[in-house]
Design a protein around this motif. Structure first.
Motif, short mmCIF file in Angstrom:
data_model
loop_
_atom_site.label_atom_id
_atom_site.label_comp_id
_atom_site.label_asym_id
_atom_site.label_seq_id
_atom_site.Cartn_x
_atom_site.Cartn_y
_atom_site.Cartn_z
N GLY A 17 -7.95 -38.19 -49.60
CA GLY A 17 -9.43 -37.67 -49.52
C GLY A 17 -9.34 -36.81 -50.89
O GLY A 17 -10.51 -35.69 -51.29
N LEU A 18 -9.13 -36.23 -51.33
CA LEU A 18 -8.49 -34.66 -51.42
C LEU A 18 -8.15 -34.44 -52.83
O LEU A 18 -7.39 -33.74 -53.54
CB LEU A 18 -7.98 -33.32 -51.08
N THR A 19 -7.89 -35.62 -53.74
CA THR A 19 -6.92 -36.12 -55.19
C THR A 19 -7.57 -34.92 -55.83
O THR A 19 -7.05 -35.12 -57.09
CB THR A 19 -6.64 -37.40 -54.99
N THR A 20 -8.75 -35.02 -56.30
CA THR A 20 -9.44 -35.02 -56.97
C THR A 20 -9.71 -32.62 -57.37
O THR A 20 -9.92 -32.14 -57.74
CB THR A 20 -11.70 -35.16 -57.25
N HIS A 21 -9.37 -32.75 -56.06
CA HIS A 21 -9.57 -30.94 -55.89
C HIS A 21 -8.08 -30.44 -55.91
O HIS A 21 -8.53 -29.70 -55.83
CB HIS A 21 -10.30 -31.27 -53.99
N PHE A 22 -7.20 -31.30 -55.86
CA PHE A 22 -5.81 -30.70 -55.79
C PHE A 22 -5.26 -31.33 -56.43
O PHE A 22 -3.59 -31.13 -56.63
CB PHE A 22 -5.07 -30.70 -54.24
N GLN A 23 -5.24 -32.44 -58.09
CA GLN A 23 -4.99 -32.90 -59.11
C GLN A 23 -3.86 -32.25 -60.23
O GLN A 23 -2.71 -31.91 -60.26
CB GLN A 23 -5.62 -33.69 -59.45
N ASN A 24 -4.40 -30.58 -60.07
CA ASN A 24 -3.68 -29.14 -61.25
C ASN A 24 -3.68 -28.68 -60.11
O ASN A 24 -5.49 -28.19 -59.67
CB ASN A 24 -4.08 -30.19 -62.63
N ILE A 25 -3.43 -27.91 -60.91
CA ILE A 25 -3.57 -26.32 -60.22
C ILE A 25 -5.06 -25.81 -60.74
O ILE A 25 -5.43 -24.69 -59.42
CB ILE A 25 -2.01 -25.15 -61.64
N PRO A 26 -4.86 -25.22 -61.99
CA PRO A 26 -6.73 -25.01 -62.19
C PRO A 26 -7.56 -25.98 -61.10
O PRO A 26 -8.18 -25.29 -60.24
CB PRO A 26 -7.41 -25.27 -63.81
N SER A 27 -7.81 -26.91 -60.62
CA SER A 27 -8.21 -27.82 -59.68
C SER A 27 -8.49 -26.89 -58.16
O SER A 27 -8.59 -26.98 -57.69
CB SER A 27 -8.07 -28.87 -59.56
N SER A 28 -7.19 -26.50 -58.00
CA SER A 28 -6.60 -26.00 -57.06
C SER A 28 -7.07 -24.56 -56.53
O SER A 28 -7.54 -24.54 -55.51
CB SER A 28 -5.16 -26.31 -56.57
N MET A 29 -7.17 -23.84 -58.06
CA MET A 29 -7.59 -22.34 -57.85
C MET A 29 -8.68 -22.66 -57.30
O MET A 29 -10.19 -21.88 -56.51
CB MET A 29 -6.93 -22.10 -58.92
N PHE A 30 -9.53 -23.28 -58.41
CA PHE A 30 -10.72 -23.27 -58.37
C PHE A 30 -11.82 -24.27 -56.26
O PHE A 30 -12.17 -23.63 -56.09
CB PHE A 30 -12.14 -24.82 -58.84
N THR A 31 -10.72 -24.88 -56.40
CA THR A 31 -10.78 -26.14 -55.05
C THR A 31 -11.20 -24.29 -53.56
O THR A 31 -11.56 -23.86 -52.67
CB THR A 31 -10.20 -26.83 -54.53
N ALA A 32 -9.83 -23.37 -53.93
CA ALA A 32 -10.18 -22.48 -52.73
C ALA A 32 -11.28 -21.59 -53.11
O ALA A 32 -11.35 -20.86 -52.10
CB ALA A 32 -7.83 -22.06 -53.37
N PHE A 33 -11.06 -20.77 -54.32
CA PHE A 33 -12.32 -20.11 -55.05
C PHE A 33 -14.05 -21.34 -54.04
O PHE A 33 -14.64 -20.03 -53.10
CB PHE A 33 -12.86 -19.93 -55.46
N ARG A 34 -13.93 -21.95 -53.91
CA ARG A 34 -15.65 -22.43 -53.35
C ARG A 34 -15.44 -22.28 -51.71
O ARG A 34 -16.19 -22.35 -51.17
CB ARG A 34 -14.94 -24.16 -53.84
N CYS A 35 -13.52 -23.14 -50.52
CA CYS A 35 -13.40 -22.42 -49.97
C CYS A 35 -13.73 -20.81 -49.73
O CYS A 35 -14.25 -20.82 -48.57
CB CYS A 35 -12.01 -23.37 -49.94
N PHE A 36 -13.35 -19.76 -50.48
CA PHE A 36 -13.44 -18.97 -49.83
C PHE A 36 -15.09 -18.19 -50.27
O PHE A 36 -15.10 -17.14 -49.31
CB PHE A 36 -12.58 -17.76 -50.72
N SER A 37 -15.87 -18.69 -50.59
CA SER A 37 -17.40 -18.33 -51.14
C SER A 37 -18.00 -18.80 -50.12
O SER A 37 -18.84 -18.81 -50.11
CB SER A 37 -18.01 -18.49 -52.55
#
Length: 245
Positions: A17-37
Motif C-alpha cells: 500500500g505504498l505506491t503513492t509514496h514511492f511512485q517517483n523520486i520526488p514522492s520518495s524524497m518527500f516520504t523520506a522527509f516525512r519519516c525523518f520529521s
C-alpha cells in the motif's frame, strides 16, 4: 536492475500500500522527509518504517537508523549551530555598537556640561566685579570673552550661583543651545528651584552639575507621581510624632 526485479519490487510496493509514496523520486524524497520529521505513516494509517521492516528485514532497519541519525543528529544540529552562531555574533556586534554609542554620548555630555559650567563661571566672575547698583540694573551679561580663559580649576572653584545670576545666564543664546544639547526641559526659568533642593538660594558647581544631569531627558509621569508619594510619606512621618503627643 532487470525488468523482472523491477516488476517484483513494484508489486511488493503495491501489496504494502505504498505506491503513492514511492511512485517517483520526488514522492520518495518527500516520504523520506516525512519519516525523518516524525510523520511516517502510509495512507492506510500503518507506519511506513514498520511495513518496510517486515518486508525488507534487518538491512532496511540498519540503513534507516543510520540515515535517521545522520539527518536528525547531524544536519539539524549543524543548521541549529549555524543559526545560534549567527545570532550570538549579531548580539555581540550590537552590544559593541551600543557600548561605543554610549561612550560617545557620555563624552559628548561631559564636554557640553563643561562648556556650560565655563559660561556660569565666567558669568559669576563678571557678576562679582559689578557693584550693587550695576548688579540690580544688569539685564544681560556678556561673558563670552572671559570663558576662554577659564581652566578646570577655575570652574571647580568656590562658585555660588544665585537665582538672579542663573536667570541672567540662561538668557544667553549660547547657553540655551548647550541646554538643548543636554536635553534639558524647556521650562528653564524654574530650573533653579528644582536644582536647589536644599533651599539655600545658591547653587555650587557640584550641585549644579548633578541637578542638570538628573533632569535631562523627557519628564515621565511616574517621576512626578513618585516624588509626590515620597513627599506625602515624609509629611506623614513628621505629623505622626505630633499626633502622639
Amino acid at each position: 536492475m532487470s525488468f523482472e526485479q523491477r516488476n517484483r519490487e513494484d508489486s511488493l510496493v503495491a501489496e504494502l500500500g505504498l505506491t503513492t509514496h514511492f511512485q517517483n523520486i520526488p514522492s520518495s524524497m518527500f516520504t523520506a522527509f516525512r519519516c525523518f520529521s516524525g510523520e511516517c505513516f502510509a495512507a492506510s494509517g500503518l507506519p511506513i518504517a514498520a511495513v518496510l521492516e517486515d518486508s525488507h528485514g534487518l538491512p532496511f532497519v540498519l540503513g534507516y537508523v543510520v540515515c535517521y541519525m545522520l539527518v536528525s543528529l547531524g544536519i539539524y544540529n549543524v543548521i541549529l549551530a549555524v543559526y545560534v552562531d549567527i545570532t550570538m555574533r549579531a548580539a555581540k556586534e550590537s552590544e559593541a555598537v551600543t557600548a561605543e554609542q554610549h561612550s560617545r554620548e557620555s563624552i559628548r555630555i561631559a564636554r557640553t556640561t563643561r562648556e556650560l559650567l565655563k559660561k556660569f563661571a565666567a558669568a559669576y566672575r563678571q557678576f562679582q566685579d559689578l557693584d550693587e547698583t550695576e548688579t540690580s540694573n544688569k539685564k544681560h551679561l556678556d561673558f563670552s570673552p572671559m570663558e576662554s580663559n577659564f581652566t578646570d580649576e577655575d570652574i571647580h572653584g568656590h562658585i555660588a550661583i544665585t537665582k538672579e545670576l542663573f536667570l541672567l545666564v540662561i538668557q544667553d543664546q549660547s547657553v540655551q543651545f548647550l541646554m538643548d544639547e543636554l536635553e534639558l526641559p524647556h521650562d528653564r526659568a524654574n530650573l533653579f528651584e528644582i536644582i536647589d533642593a536644599d533651599g539655600s538660594g545658591t547653587l555650587h558647581v557640584t550641585e549644579l552639575v548633578q541637578g542638570l544631569l538628573k533632569i535631562r531627558g523627557e519628564v515621565k509621569k511616574s517621576d512626578a507621581v513618585a516624588t509626590l508619594l515620597a513627599t506625602k510619606a515624609i509629611q506623614n512621618q513628621l505629623v505622626e510624632p505630633w499626633c502622639h503627643c
